[in-house]
Design a protein around this motif. Structure first.
Motif, PDB file in Angstrom:
ATOM      1  N   UNK A 115      10.580  21.403  13.322  1.00 42.53           N
ATOM      2  CA  UNK A 115      10.171  20.152  14.366  1.00 42.53           C
ATOM      3  C   UNK A 115       9.461  19.480  13.340  1.00 42.53           C
ATOM      4  N   UNK A 116       8.371  19.367  12.514  1.00 41.46           N
ATOM      5  CA  UNK A 116       7.760  19.008  11.516  1.00 41.46           C
ATOM      6  C   UNK A 116       8.774  17.683  10.854  1.00 41.46           C
ATOM      7  N   UNK A 117       9.367  17.921  10.037  1.00 36.29           N
ATOM      8  CA  UNK A 117      11.090  18.141   9.399  1.00 36.29           C
ATOM      9  C   UNK A 117      11.388  16.818  10.328  1.00 36.29           C
ATOM     10  N   UNK A 118      11.767  17.492  11.017  1.00 35.98           N
ATOM     11  CA  UNK A 118      12.430  16.461  12.486  1.00 35.98           C
ATOM     12  C   UNK A 118      11.320  15.170  12.559  1.00 35.98           C
ATOM     13  N   UNK A 119      10.173  15.242  12.552  1.00 33.78           N
ATOM     14  CA  UNK A 119       9.174  14.202  13.208  1.00 33.78           C
ATOM     15  C   UNK A 119       9.547  13.896  11.845  1.00 33.78           C
ATOM     16  N   UNK A 120       8.884  13.683  10.580  1.00 31.11           N
ATOM     17  CA  UNK A 120       9.190  12.902  10.034  1.00 31.11           C
ATOM     18  C   UNK A 120      10.657  12.318   9.327  1.00 31.11           C
ATOM     19  N   UNK A 121      11.634  12.805   9.780  1.00 39.58           N
ATOM     20  CA  UNK A 121      12.812  11.995   9.688  1.00 39.58           C
ATOM     21  C   UNK A 121      12.759  10.894  10.677  1.00 39.58           C
ATOM     22  N   UNK A 122      12.440  11.139  11.754  1.00 38.11           N
ATOM     23  CA  UNK A 122      12.925  10.170  13.144  1.00 38.11           C
ATOM     24  C   UNK A 122      11.889   9.013  12.833  1.00 38.11           C
ATOM     25  N   UNK A 123      10.826   9.100  12.077  1.00 36.66           N
ATOM     26  CA  UNK A 123       9.690   8.207  11.917  1.00 36.66           C
ATOM     27  C   UNK A 123      10.065   7.553  10.839  1.00 36.66           C
ATOM     28  N   UNK A 124      10.816   8.278   9.658  1.00 39.99           N
ATOM     29  CA  UNK A 124      11.445   7.063   8.239  1.00 39.99           C
ATOM     30  C   UNK A 124      10.587   7.100   7.424  1.00 39.99           C
ATOM     31  N   UNK A 125       9.492   8.318   7.552  1.00 46.39           N
ATOM     32  CA  UNK A 125       8.576   9.134   6.430  1.00 46.39           C
ATOM     33  C   UNK A 125       9.021  10.040   5.432  1.00 46.39           C
ATOM     34  N   UNK A 126      10.467  10.254   5.371  1.00 45.21           N
ATOM     35  CA  UNK A 126      10.965  11.339   4.622  1.00 45.21           C
ATOM     36  C   UNK A 126      11.164  11.190   3.887  1.00 45.21           C
ATOM     37  N   UNK A 127      12.014   9.960   3.200  1.00 43.12           N
ATOM     38  CA  UNK A 127      12.212   9.589   2.050  1.00 43.12           C
ATOM     39  C   UNK A 127      11.001   8.501   1.740  1.00 43.12           C
ATOM     40  N   UNK A 128      11.103   8.199   0.357  1.00 48.55           N
ATOM     41  CA  UNK A 128      10.031   7.762  -0.237  1.00 48.55           C
ATOM     42  C   UNK A 128      10.578   7.111  -0.981  1.00 48.55           C
ATOM     43  N   UNK A 129       9.758   5.901  -1.579  1.00 47.59           N
ATOM     44  CA  UNK A 129      10.466   4.558  -2.381  1.00 47.59           C
ATOM     45  C   UNK A 129      10.148   5.226  -3.731  1.00 47.59           C
ATOM     46  N   UNK A 130      11.205   5.675  -5.192  1.00 47.14           N
ATOM     47  CA  UNK A 130       9.759   5.578  -5.858  1.00 47.14           C
ATOM     48  C   UNK A 130       8.795   4.583  -6.312  1.00 47.14           C
ATOM     49  N   UNK A 131       8.790   3.627  -5.708  1.00 45.36           N
ATOM     50  CA  UNK A 131       7.896   2.117  -5.778  1.00 45.36           C
ATOM     51  C   UNK A 131       6.869   2.944  -5.443  1.00 45.36           C
ATOM     52  N   UNK A 132       6.771   3.794  -4.315  1.00 41.27           N
ATOM     53  CA  UNK A 132       5.419   3.593  -3.325  1.00 41.27           C
ATOM     54  C   UNK A 132       4.056   4.961  -3.820  1.00 41.27           C
ATOM     55  N   UNK A 133       3.253   4.601  -3.787  1.00 36.47           N
ATOM     56  CA  UNK A 133       2.929   5.819  -4.201  1.00 36.47           C
ATOM     57  C   UNK A 133       2.222   6.942  -3.111  1.00 36.47           C
ATOM     58  N   UNK A 134       2.293   7.672  -3.624  1.00 29.04           N
ATOM     59  CA  UNK A 134       2.097   9.374  -2.790  1.00 29.04           C
ATOM     60  C   UNK A 134       0.977   9.074  -1.702  1.00 29.04           C
ATOM     61  N   UNK A 135       1.204   9.562  -0.824  1.00 27.01           N
ATOM     62  CA  UNK A 135       0.093   9.818   0.189  1.00 27.01           C
ATOM     63  C   UNK A 135      -0.752  11.719   0.010  1.00 27.01           C
ATOM     64  N   UNK A 136       0.461  12.600  -0.386  1.00 27.28           N
ATOM     65  CA  UNK A 136       0.327  13.935   0.215  1.00 27.28           C
ATOM     66  C   UNK A 136       0.893  14.270  -1.473  1.00 27.28           C
ATOM     67  N   UNK A 137       0.389  15.629  -1.913  1.00 24.83           N
ATOM     68  CA  UNK A 137       0.943  16.429  -2.519  1.00 24.83           C
ATOM     69  C   UNK A 137       3.250  16.793  -1.903  1.00 24.83           C
ATOM     70  N   UNK A 138       2.617  17.342  -0.630  1.00 15.09           N
ATOM     71  CA  UNK A 138       4.316  17.410   0.475  1.00 15.09           C
ATOM     72  C   UNK A 138       4.853  16.159  -0.241  1.00 15.09           C
ATOM     73  N   UNK A 139       5.156  15.017  -1.093  1.00 15.55           N
ATOM     74  CA  UNK A 139       5.447  13.899  -1.289  1.00 15.55           C
ATOM     75  C   UNK A 139       5.901  14.256  -2.482  1.00 15.55           C
ATOM     76  N   UNK A 140       5.371  15.157  -3.169  1.00 17.05           N
ATOM     77  CA  UNK A 140       6.287  14.953  -4.669  1.00 17.05           C
ATOM     78  C   UNK A 140       8.050  15.391  -4.377  1.00 17.05           C
ATOM     79  N   UNK A 141       7.987  14.968  -5.293  1.00 14.72           N
ATOM     80  CA  UNK A 141      10.070  15.015  -4.819  1.00 14.72           C
ATOM     81  C   UNK A 141       9.733  16.686  -6.131  1.00 14.72           C
ATOM     82  N   UNK A 142      10.955  17.434  -4.897  1.00 15.35           N
ATOM     83  CA  UNK A 142      11.448  18.972  -6.042  1.00 15.35           C
ATOM     84  C   UNK A 142      12.116  18.770  -7.344  1.00 15.35           C
TER      85      UNK A 142
END
Length: 345
Positions: A115-142
């Motif tokens: 459900x959380x992943x679905x919300x991120x996708x719908x709100x465009x919070x899933x894909x981060x630009x490499x130029x945008x500062x990270x908000x949380x460690x959840x944003x660190x790329x695999x």
């Protein structure tokens, strides 16, 4: 007798003709004052309820436009209020969204992560630009590489192997975790995002796992990231009219800052094209600097949608070296002007 007597004057006049005893008179005055207080409190409460109702109506409409389900809408609304956050901002910006979700996860250990992943996708919070500062460690790329430093000052090379909503799992690249390291001990991880900055995080080890010959260090997520910005080219603030052509649609914009590598623009235009822009999309920026006209290809790196405006950060794509030199000359000239103004102040 004067007209338009106040309520208190009317009450005072009435009591002059009251033939009851003094106790009864005082009681009437007290009851009258209590009635006024109740009236004003009720009015204030009703106004608050109406504002809340209107806000929720707008919030639900906005969330439905983003295709959120009723369950998702309820989660964001309830936990926004629990954190005393503006629920509209939770739909518009990643940082408040992640903080609301963090509280939701902590209070609901068995929450459905899909459900959380679905919300991120719908709100465009899933894909981060490499130029945008990270908000949380959840944003660190695999597969992000880093250096893990232990309390005994020993350090090893690590990479992010996996993550969920509660924890991240860093793999020891050479399986060389010191033997005296234990859960509960704080570790520091330093890593570099090439287009962004150098990050440092410090968290306690939750668990050390062995998986098919790999050593994984399980760490809790955190919002506490220390960032040192990296910038390859100087940037200067400007206020230049320009035109952005995207999907063959020309839109009037203002350049807010510019460097040899890219520019940030903002616009109050309400064109539907702006609502559909995605990270990585290509555009043409047309503008003048020192009476020289430029038409440069660019890619969207950052999107900042606000109620009254949209701001985009672009990376110039395939700019010839002579044009880069001209842009650098302009930036340096503007920086000198600013330095001269500051010296005079």
């Amino acid at each position: 007798m004067q007209e338009n007597l106040s309520r208190f004057d009317t009450l005072k006049l009435a009591t002059q003709y009251w033939h009851g005893d003094e106790t009864t008179t005082k009681l009437i005055v007290v009851l009258f004052i209590l009635a006024l207080i109740i009236f004003f409190i009720a009015g204030f409460y009703m106004q608050k309820r109406m504002r809340e109702r209107n806000l929720k109506r707008y919030f639900v409409t906005f969330a439905k436009e983003k295709e959120l389900t009723d369950e998702e809408i309820k989660i964001l609304w309830d936990y926004s209020h629990k954190m005393e956050r503006d629920p509209i901002l939770v739909l518009e910006f990643k940082a408040p969204f992640e903080k609301v979700i963090d509280i939701y996860i902590k209070e609901n250990p068995n929450a459905d992560e899909n459900i959380i992943k679905d919300m991120r996708r719908k709100l465009d919070f899933e894909v981060l630009s490499p130029h945008v500062p990270l908000v949380t460690t959840k944003d660190i790329e695999i597969f992000q590489n880093g250096r893990m430093i232990f309390a005994n000052n020993k350090s090893i090379n690590v990479a992010l192997y996996d993550k969920d909503e509660k924890f991240m799992y860093w793999v020891a690249i050479d399986n060389d975790v010191p033997a005296d390291v234990h859960p509960g001990e704080y570790v520091k991880i330093v890593f570099i995002r090439n287009e962004d900055g150098i990050y440092t995080i410090e968290v306690p080890i939750a668990e050390i796992l062995r998986d098919n010959g790999k050593t994984l260090i399980k760490l809790p997520h955190t919002f506490d990231l220390h960032r040192v910005q990296r910038r390859e080219s100087p940037r200067v603030k400007v206020n230049k009219p320009a035109k952005m052509i995207i999907e063959e649609t020309p839109i009037d914009v203002t350049i807010i800052d510019i460097s040899t590598g890219g520019a940030k623009i903002c616009t109050n235009d309400k064109n539907d094209v702006l609502k559909k822009i995605k990270y990585g999309e290509e555009a043409i920026l047309e503008f003048k600097l020192d009476n020289r006209f430029y038409s440069l290809k660019a890619k969207v790196l950052e999107i900042d949608r606000r109620p009254k405006s949209t701001c985009l950060r672009f990376l110039f794509d395939g700019v010839p070296e002579d044009i880069k030199d001209e842009l650098l000359e302009f930036v340096q000239k503007e920086q000198l002007k600013l330095a001269h103004i500051k010296r005079k102040q």
